[in-house]
Design an enzyme around this catalytic site. Sequence first.
Site, PDB file in Angstrom:
ATOM      1  N   GLU A   1       0.857  -1.178   0.000  1.00 59.17           N
ATOM      2  CA  GLU A   1       0.000   0.000   0.000  1.00 59.17           C
ATOM      3  C   GLU A   1       0.902   1.239   0.000  1.00 59.17           C
ATOM      4  O   GLU A   1       2.035   1.191   0.481  1.00 59.17           O
ATOM      5  CB  GLU A   1      -0.906   0.021   1.237  1.00 59.17           C
ATOM      6  CG  GLU A   1      -1.851  -1.163   1.334  1.00 59.17           C
ATOM      7  CD  GLU A   1      -2.956  -1.133   0.295  1.00 59.17           C
ATOM      8  OE1 GLU A   1      -3.171  -0.057  -0.310  1.00 59.17           O
ATOM      9  OE2 GLU A   1      -3.602  -2.176   0.073  1.00 59.17           O
TER      10      GLU A   1
ATOM     11  N   ASP B   1     -20.057  -8.171  -7.639  1.00 59.74           N
ATOM     12  CA  ASP B   1     -19.726  -7.375  -6.457  1.00 59.74           C
ATOM     13  C   ASP B   1     -18.989  -6.103  -6.859  1.00 59.74           C
ATOM     14  O   ASP B   1     -19.227  -5.021  -6.305  1.00 59.74           O
ATOM     15  CB  ASP B   1     -18.885  -8.201  -5.486  1.00 59.74           C
ATOM     16  CG  ASP B   1     -18.792  -7.556  -4.102  1.00 59.74           C
ATOM     17  OD1 ASP B   1     -19.797  -6.965  -3.656  1.00 59.74           O
ATOM     18  OD2 ASP B   1     -17.718  -7.634  -3.478  1.00 59.74           O
TER      19      ASP B   1
END
Length: 299
Positions: A216, A241
């Site tokens: 990240e 989704d």
Amino acid sequence: MNTQPAAASGAALVLAQQRGLAADSNSLNQLNQLAGRDSRAAIRETARQFEALFMRELLKSMREATMSTGLMGDEAGGLGSQLLDEQWAVKLTGLPRGLGEMIERQLMQQTQGAQEPASAGPAAAHAPAAAVAARPPFATPSQAQASFVAQHRQAAQQVERESGIPASFMIGKAAHETGWGRSPIRNADGSDSFNLFGIKATPGWRGRVAEITTTEYVNGAPQRMVQRFRAYDNAVDAFRDYARLIGRSPRYAEVMQNLHSPHAFAREVQEAGYATDPRYAAKLERMINATLNVKRALG
């Protein structure tokens, strides 16, 4: 012999160059050579120069199409008009979402497309196999690319009919996150989680979860950390989704208003904060274009 017009023309050229407009082909050739050495700054400048030259020629054509009033109709008046055209050409260059940005993107794709990792998303960060080179637009698709698109085309088209999100955009996103399927997010037992889109398991998620170590970006710097991701029973559930996330969340409202182009879609997805990678939009756009290329090749 009167040398004033020639001297004036030379002065106009110097002034144009000082204002940032390359007024001869040698300057453009030099910029193209720099771009060929993979310099982002040179590519950006090349695009700006082409845009400025286009604007200058456009203004010149418009001026020549109008009737002369007779005022300042001599060589001095012509020089004044030329200098005015140069000034306006520079002022009209570099506007947001203008011609220069389009040229820059195309040059970047041509010169750097084969040098970037195919994915820097969470699904790819935990395995070296994810560093698959993204191919430039219109390149011959690899077997891995063709297999990935063929595998997911039917599910993506089904969800496109349900949501309106282009199938190629969704497949390109899945290709970006998984390195064309080579680095999927796996469950603890090694089975496939079918999480093709790198969707994290937020506190409201009630389904199964897969935990992996991923990269990240925190304040622009990459950091390795363990993250929880959603797990599905099959790929169709993953596509649905993802479509629900993009189509129903107010956070991604602008994304749904920009389904007309890969660039606009990718830009709005990044603006909405889908990923922390600062170059996420450019990478996603390349993968969507590559997916479109594969679909054309498959027919």
